[in-house]
Design a protein around this motif. Structure first.
Motif, PDB file in Angstrom:
ATOM      1  N   ARG A 114       0.840  -1.200   0.000  1.00 41.34           N
ATOM      2  CA  ARG A 114       0.000   0.000   0.000  1.00 41.34           C
ATOM      3  C   ARG A 114       0.868   1.241   0.000  1.00 41.34           C
ATOM      4  NH1 ARG A 114      -2.037   3.525   3.733  1.00 41.34           N
ATOM      5  NH2 ARG A 114      -1.077   2.348   5.452  1.00 41.34           N
ATOM      6  N   ASP A 115       0.483   2.203  -0.831  1.00 41.07           N
ATOM      7  CA  ASP A 115       1.109   3.519  -0.842  1.00 41.07           C
ATOM      8  C   ASP A 115      -0.011   4.541  -0.703  1.00 41.07           C
ATOM      9  OD1 ASP A 115       2.853   5.674  -1.094  1.00 41.07           O
ATOM     10  OD2 ASP A 115       2.756   5.659  -3.282  1.00 41.07           O
ATOM     11  N   GLY A 116      -0.227   5.015   0.528  1.00 35.68           N
ATOM     12  CA  GLY A 116      -1.347   5.927   0.763  1.00 35.68           C
ATOM     13  C   GLY A 116      -2.657   5.212   0.513  1.00 35.68           C
ATOM     14  N   ARG A 117      -3.466   5.740  -0.397  1.00 32.46           N
ATOM     15  CA  ARG A 117      -4.768   5.146  -0.695  1.00 32.46           C
ATOM     16  C   ARG A 117      -4.713   4.250  -1.925  1.00 32.46           C
ATOM     17  NH1 ARG A 117      -9.239   9.728   0.798  1.00 32.46           N
ATOM     18  NH2 ARG A 117      -9.135  10.228  -1.415  1.00 32.46           N
ATOM     19  N   ASP A 118      -3.504   3.917  -2.385  1.00 33.55           N
ATOM     20  CA  ASP A 118      -3.331   3.064  -3.559  1.00 33.55           C
ATOM     21  C   ASP A 118      -2.722   1.724  -3.193  1.00 33.55           C
ATOM     22  OD1 ASP A 118      -4.319   5.024  -5.218  1.00 33.55           O
ATOM     23  OD2 ASP A 118      -2.359   5.709  -5.892  1.00 33.55           O
ATOM     24  N   VAL A 119      -3.078   0.730  -3.975  1.00 32.06           N
ATOM     25  CA  VAL A 119      -2.404  -0.564  -3.976  1.00 32.06           C
ATOM     26  C   VAL A 119      -1.403  -0.542  -5.118  1.00 32.06           C
ATOM     27  CG1 VAL A 119      -2.685  -3.029  -4.423  1.00 32.06           C
ATOM     28  CG2 VAL A 119      -4.371  -1.816  -3.040  1.00 32.06           C
ATOM     29  N   ILE A 120      -0.175  -1.007  -4.861  1.00 32.73           N
ATOM     30  CA  ILE A 120       0.844  -1.098  -5.911  1.00 32.73           C
ATOM     31  C   ILE A 120       1.288  -2.550  -6.039  1.00 32.73           C
ATOM     32  CG2 ILE A 120       3.076  -0.300  -6.763  1.00 32.73           C
ATOM     33  CD1 ILE A 120       2.865   2.105  -4.983  1.00 32.73           C
ATOM     34  N   GLU A 162      -9.077   6.957   9.534  1.00 33.40           N
ATOM     35  CA  GLU A 162      -9.788   8.219   9.327  1.00 33.40           C
ATOM     36  C   GLU A 162      -8.869   9.302   8.784  1.00 33.40           C
ATOM     37  OE1 GLU A 162     -11.835   9.313  12.879  1.00 33.40           O
ATOM     38  OE2 GLU A 162     -13.343   7.713  12.662  1.00 33.40           O
ATOM     39  N   ALA A 163      -7.589   9.236   9.149  1.00 35.59           N
ATOM     40  CA  ALA A 163      -6.640  10.193   8.579  1.00 35.59           C
ATOM     41  C   ALA A 163      -6.433   9.920   7.091  1.00 35.59           C
ATOM     42  CB  ALA A 163      -5.309  10.115   9.323  1.00 35.59           C
ATOM     43  N   LEU A 164      -6.492   8.649   6.717  1.00 37.70           N
ATOM     44  CA  LEU A 164      -6.314   8.269   5.316  1.00 37.70           C
ATOM     45  C   LEU A 164      -7.557   8.612   4.499  1.00 37.70           C
ATOM     46  CD1 LEU A 164      -4.257   6.822   3.437  1.00 37.70           C
ATOM     47  CD2 LEU A 164      -5.487   4.696   3.924  1.00 37.70           C
ATOM     48  N   TYR A 165      -8.724   8.451   5.097  1.00 37.38           N
ATOM     49  CA  TYR A 165      -9.990   8.763   4.432  1.00 37.38           C
ATOM     50  C   TYR A 165     -10.755   9.774   5.284  1.00 37.38           C
ATOM     51  CZ  TYR A 165      -9.085   4.590   1.619  1.00 37.38           C
ATOM     52  OH  TYR A 165      -8.524   3.650   0.781  1.00 37.38           O
ATOM     53  N   PRO A 166     -10.385  11.038   5.236  1.00 39.40           N
ATOM     54  CA  PRO A 166     -11.052  12.043   6.071  1.00 39.40           C
ATOM     55  C   PRO A 166     -12.482  12.343   5.635  1.00 39.40           C
ATOM     56  CG  PRO A 166      -9.465  13.086   4.613  1.00 39.40           C
ATOM     57  CD  PRO A 166      -9.257  11.609   4.477  1.00 39.40           C
TER      58      PRO A 166
END
Length: 270
Positions: A114-120, A162-166
């Motif tokens: 995971r990189d932030g809100r993405d899957v790599i 919640e910080a990742l998806y505010p």
């Protein structure tokens, strides 16, 4: 600016900082940009921006289209990215394991982080005569819309989530995927409790997946391992066998990363 920030900034190299700002802006834009657009976005004097761009172009980190004069990321940025991916421990220890997983299951196998809100996707091996849409190393997909992403999110606390998806509404919601943050959180908690995900036509119709988490020596979710099954629903007689093969691969990779437990086991939320 605080005294701490002032102390930190006095050691910065202005030219390097400005060049990296330009690279980050080109990366964020996902498109070609004119010189004027770059200057406007990065808020750097034209003369300074011009020198930085000329340097980056000379070194191959950005390229200028010969016809339009527009700038985009160059091949050396991609090379750095692939070298980074290749240097990851999870790739080094996981590649032979997913090759064996592919041979045992007959299914394309992957490792993702995971990189932030993405899957790599950082490693992949295709099954013989694979007919499903291929993903390549470096492919990014939204975590909230994929089974791999949901499993990766199980390593987050509620505060981190919640910080990742505010925002309460998730972006680009599609039928079958959670449309709001709370629905996603509940799915992730169910996945975490179960210890794995079997998703049938969740992200792409006619494609099923079985996903297990990978843990590092600290017991943190380091990545996921998965197989892609080219059917709408996994036949009942194959489901348990395939699940156990993925679980064994996940445990093998996690143990090589220094994890002492079972990769499919339940863990306490931080």
């Amino acid at each position: 600016m605080s005294d701490t920030e002032k102390d930190a900034r006095k050691y910065l190299i202005p030219g390097l900082e400005r060049g990296l700002i330009i690279l980050m802006e080109l990366s964020r834009s996902h498109r070609e940009m004119s010189f004027a657009e770059i200057v406007k976005c990065v808020d750097i004097p034209k003369a300074t921006a011009y020198r930085a761009i000329q340097t980056l172009e000379y070194m191959g980190f950005i390229r200028r289209h010969p016809s339009t004069g527009l700038y985009s990321l160059g091949v050396n940025v991609l090379r750095l990215g692939f070298e980074y991916v290749a240097s990851l421990d999870v790739v080094q220890v996981g590649q032979p394991v997913i090759e064996s997983l592919r041979d045992k299951t007959g299914c394309s196998s992957h490792i993702a982080i995971r990189d932030g809100r993405d899957v790599i996707y950082v490693a992949r091996v295709s099954a013989a005569n694979a007919t499903v849409r291929r993903v390549s190393v470096g492919t990014r997909l939204p975590a909230h819309r994929t089974s791999l992403g949901r499993m990766l999110l199980t390593g987050l606390s509620r505060q981190e989530f919640e910080a990742l998806y505010p925002e309460s509404t998730l972006p680009d919601a599609e039928p079958g995927a959670p449309a709001d943050r709370e629905a996603l959180w509940q799915l992730v908690q169910e996945d975490r409790e179960r210890g794995y995900v079997i998703a049938e036509s969740f992200f792409q119709f006619g494609i099923s997946s079985i996903v297990y988490p990978l843990y590092n020596h600290d017991g943190e979710v380091e990545g996921v391992v998965s197989i892609m099954v080219p059917v709408h629903e996994i036949p009942e007689q194959d489901r348990e066998r395939l699940r156990l093969e993925v679980a064994e691969a996940a445990n093998g990779i996690s143990n090589l990363l220094g994890y002492q437990g079972s990769a499919g086991g339940q863990r306490q939320m931080r």
